[in-house]
Design a protein around this motif. Structure first.
Motif, short mmCIF file in Angstrom:
data_model
loop_
_atom_site.label_atom_id
_atom_site.label_comp_id
_atom_site.label_asym_id
_atom_site.label_seq_id
_atom_site.Cartn_x
_atom_site.Cartn_y
_atom_site.Cartn_z
N ASP A 1 -4.26 42.78 68.44
CA ASP A 1 -4.49 44.13 67.91
C ASP A 1 -3.25 44.99 68.07
O ASP A 1 -3.23 46.15 67.68
N ALA A 2 -2.20 44.43 68.66
CA ALA A 2 -0.96 45.17 68.92
C ALA A 2 -0.14 45.29 67.64
O ALA A 2 -0.30 44.51 66.70
N PRO A 3 0.77 46.26 67.60
CA PRO A 3 1.69 46.36 66.46
C PRO A 3 2.53 45.08 66.36
O PRO A 3 2.83 44.45 67.38
N VAL A 4 2.90 44.73 65.16
CA VAL A 4 3.69 43.52 64.90
C VAL A 4 5.00 43.94 64.26
O VAL A 4 5.03 44.77 63.36
N GLU A 5 6.10 43.35 64.75
CA GLU A 5 7.43 43.67 64.24
C GLU A 5 8.04 42.41 63.62
O GLU A 5 8.04 41.34 64.23
N LEU A 6 8.57 42.54 62.41
CA LEU A 6 9.23 41.43 61.71
C LEU A 6 10.71 41.75 61.60
O LEU A 6 11.09 42.84 61.17
N THR A 7 11.56 40.80 62.00
CA THR A 7 13.00 40.94 61.85
C THR A 7 13.52 39.74 61.08
O THR A 7 13.16 38.61 61.39
N VAL A 8 14.34 40.00 60.08
CA VAL A 8 14.95 38.93 59.29
C VAL A 8 16.46 39.16 59.27
O VAL A 8 16.92 40.24 58.91
N ASP A 9 17.21 38.15 59.69
CA ASP A 9 18.67 38.18 59.61
C ASP A 9 19.10 37.02 58.74
O ASP A 9 18.52 35.93 58.83
N MET B 1 21.90 30.54 56.13
CA MET B 1 20.84 30.49 57.12
C MET B 1 20.05 31.79 57.13
O MET B 1 20.61 32.86 56.91
N VAL B 2 18.75 31.66 57.40
CA VAL B 2 17.88 32.82 57.56
C VAL B 2 17.17 32.66 58.90
O VAL B 2 16.61 31.60 59.19
N ARG B 3 17.19 33.72 59.71
CA ARG B 3 16.48 33.72 60.99
C ARG B 3 15.35 34.73 60.87
O ARG B 3 15.56 35.89 60.53
N ILE B 4 14.13 34.26 61.17
CA ILE B 4 12.94 35.09 61.07
C ILE B 4 12.34 35.21 62.46
O ILE B 4 12.13 34.21 63.14
N GLU B 5 12.06 36.44 62.88
CA GLU B 5 11.47 36.67 64.20
C GLU B 5 10.28 37.60 64.05
O GLU B 5 10.37 38.62 63.36
N VAL B 6 9.17 37.23 64.66
CA VAL B 6 7.97 38.07 64.67
C VAL B 6 7.62 38.33 66.13
O VAL B 6 7.56 37.41 66.94
N ARG B 7 7.42 39.60 66.43
CA ARG B 7 7.10 40.00 67.81
C ARG B 7 5.83 40.85 67.77
O ARG B 7 5.71 41.75 66.94
N ASP B 8 4.91 40.54 68.69
CA ASP B 8 3.78 41.46 68.86
C ASP B 8 4.09 42.31 70.08
O ASP B 8 4.51 41.81 71.11
N ALA B 9 3.98 43.60 69.93
CA ALA B 9 4.42 44.55 70.96
C ALA B 9 3.24 45.03 71.78
O ALA B 9 2.83 46.18 71.68
N CYS B 10 2.69 44.14 72.60
CA CYS B 10 1.56 44.53 73.44
C CYS B 10 1.94 45.66 74.38
O CYS B 10 1.26 46.66 74.49
N LEU B 11 3.04 45.49 75.09
CA LEU B 11 3.59 46.50 75.99
C LEU B 11 5.09 46.56 75.75
O LEU B 11 5.70 45.54 75.39
N PRO B 12 5.71 47.71 75.93
CA PRO B 12 7.16 47.76 75.75
C PRO B 12 7.86 46.73 76.62
O PRO B 12 7.55 46.58 77.80
N GLY B 13 8.75 45.95 76.01
CA GLY B 13 9.49 44.94 76.74
C GLY B 13 8.73 43.65 76.97
O GLY B 13 9.19 42.76 77.66
N SER B 14 7.53 43.57 76.42
CA SER B 14 6.75 42.34 76.59
C SER B 14 6.23 41.88 75.24
O SER B 14 6.66 42.35 74.20
N GLY B 15 5.29 41.01 75.27
CA GLY B 15 4.71 40.49 74.04
C GLY B 15 5.24 39.10 73.74
O GLY B 15 6.05 38.55 74.47
N ARG B 16 4.75 38.54 72.67
CA ARG B 16 5.17 37.20 72.27
C ARG B 16 6.16 37.29 71.14
O ARG B 16 6.06 38.15 70.27
#
Length: 64
Positions: free
Chosen positions: A23-31, A36-51
């Motif tokens: 249910d946490a916000p989700v952040e998508l980063t693409v470089d 080459m393409v690098r894709i990163e998805v982070r769920d921001a459960c707590l600042p500085g944490s998450g998967r």
């Protein structure tokens, strides 16, 4: 199928999975660069944490 198509599908699947499993916000980063393409998805459960899930996709080499 191009690298752009693969990257788009991968990003879509990663974001959909993150939304489905938290249910946490989700952040998508693409470089990207020329081959080459690098894709990163982070769920921001707590600042500085998450998967974080990341993938790097590159064009297959045709050198023999």
């Amino acid at each position: 199928i191009s690298l752009v198509d693969d990257a788009g599908r991968m990003a879509s699947e990663l974001v959909a999975s993150a939304i489905r499993h938290t249910d946490a916000p989700v952040e998508l980063t693409v470089d990207a660069d020329d081959d080459m393409v690098r894709i990163e998805v982070r769920d921001a459960c707590l600042p500085g944490s998450g998967r974080v899930v990341s993938f790097e996709l590159g064009e297959a080499s045709t050198d023999v």
